[in-house]
Design an enzyme around this catalytic site. Structure first.
Site, PDB file in Angstrom:
ATOM      1  CE1 TYR A  66      -3.062 -53.316  25.299  1.00 25.08           C
ATOM      2  CE2 TYR A  66      -0.740 -53.293  25.487  1.00 25.08           C
ATOM      3  CZ  TYR A  66      -2.037 -52.615  25.570  1.00 25.08           C
ATOM      4  OH  TYR A  66      -2.130 -51.139  25.446  1.00 25.08           O
ATOM      5  N   GLY A 219      -6.969 -41.359  13.337  1.00 21.96           N
ATOM      6  CA  GLY A 219      -7.936 -40.507  13.432  1.00 21.96           C
ATOM      7  C   GLY A 219      -7.861 -39.467  12.376  1.00 21.96           C
ATOM      8  CG  LEU A 223      -7.896 -31.241   4.176  1.00 25.04           C
ATOM      9  CD1 LEU A 223      -7.356 -30.983   2.861  1.00 25.04           C
ATOM     10  CD2 LEU A 223      -9.151 -29.996   4.658  1.00 25.04           C
TER      11      LEU A 223
END
Length: 290
Positions: A66, A219, A223
């Site tokens: 990172y 993800g 809906l």
């Protein structure tokens, strides 16, 4: 075994001989855009790390990749010498390239170098927990992890690593790792919309092994986002709060590591994860991933 005070949602869990709060902190967002370079607000990054410890969080997830290095160096600057109760988990198995990509790096020499880099940047003589990252950006991929995990097992034997785990793996790879050396956790993407590891979580819980999900809202389809928002509106909370609370209530072996770059957002996440969902709320949420 040191035991932290329990003031956070979810209580505590034992990673081998290390006791951690189930609500932890993921440090990936402390680096610059694309997890590359220094943070835009260095003082704010240091403040959120200190706030995490002040809140009683005893599990911080990081990686020398990172930044690279910037996140580990921030952790060291903010918190070293580390509290006895603090457990820092890191990952190996990937490097960074000049375009900000994450090329795999799992040869024995690569892994030894990454462990040494983490030791150096965190300023410790032994790493509390090292996860072997498998797969790629698309998720877990089939294949043996034996050679790579055997290398980490050797470093564990040498005293450079206290505990081992795996990340971004299939259930079969987790079992293969267990056949080589004990593991204390599996770290995979998992949330209300992505329930593919349900059976793995239950098996690990029976074996007292933690499951550490990342991307609690990642993800979701439009809906599914609408469905979780409807439950959040019903209980008067933010969707992230509902997602975190659901994870804590899903199984006692689930450890949270939500990331943020501000102390205010960290406190919001802690408060949100403490939300109690009713059986009706849980039933509605369980339909999202079906």
């Amino acid at each position: 075994m040191s035991t932290p005070s329990v003031t956070l949602p979810g209580g505590i869990w034992n990673l081998g001989d290390l006791t951690v709060t189930r609500f932890g902190y993921g440090a990936m967002q402390l680096a610059g855009p694309g997890v590359t370079g220094p943070p835009a607000d260095r003082s704010g990054a240091l403040a959120v790390l200190r706030a995490a410890v002040d809140l009683g969080i005893t599990h911080i997830d990081t990686s020398d990749a990172y930044g690279p290095r910037f996140t580990n160096e921030l952790i060291r600057e903010a918190l070293h010498p580390y509290p006895e109760s603090l457990v820092i988990a890191t990952k190996v198995g990937a490097n960074r390239d000049e375009r900000g990509g994450w090329p795999t790096a799992r040869r024995p020499e690569d892994l030894r170098t990454q462990v040494e880099d983490n030791l150096r940047s965190l300023g410790v003589e032994a790493l509390d927990l090292v996860n072997l990252r498998m797969g790629d950006a698309q998720g877990p991929q089939p294949g043996s992890l034996a050679q790579a995990f055997e290398t980490l097992a050797e470093l564990h034997h040498d005293g450079l690593i206290r505990h081992l785990g795996v990340s971004n793996v299939t259930a079969e790879q987790a079992a293969e790792a267990q056949s080589i050396a004990p593991i204390v956790c599996v770290q995979n993407m998992y949330n209300l919309a992505h329930r593919h590891d349900d059976h793995l979580i239950d098996r690990l819980d029976a074996e007292n092994i933690a499951f550490v999900p990342y991307f609690p809202l990642g993800g979701f389809s439009p809906l599914q986002s609408t469905e979780i928002t409807a439950v959040a509106d019903h209980v008067g909370a933010a969707p992230m709060s509902v997602a975190l609370a659901w994870l804590l209530q899903r199984s006692p072996n689930i450890l949270l590591i939500p990331g943020t770059s501000t102390a205010a957002h960290l406190r919001e996440n802690v408060a949100g994860a403490g939300l109690t969902l009713s059986p009706e709320d849980l039933a509605a949420l369980d339909q999202i991933g079906l």
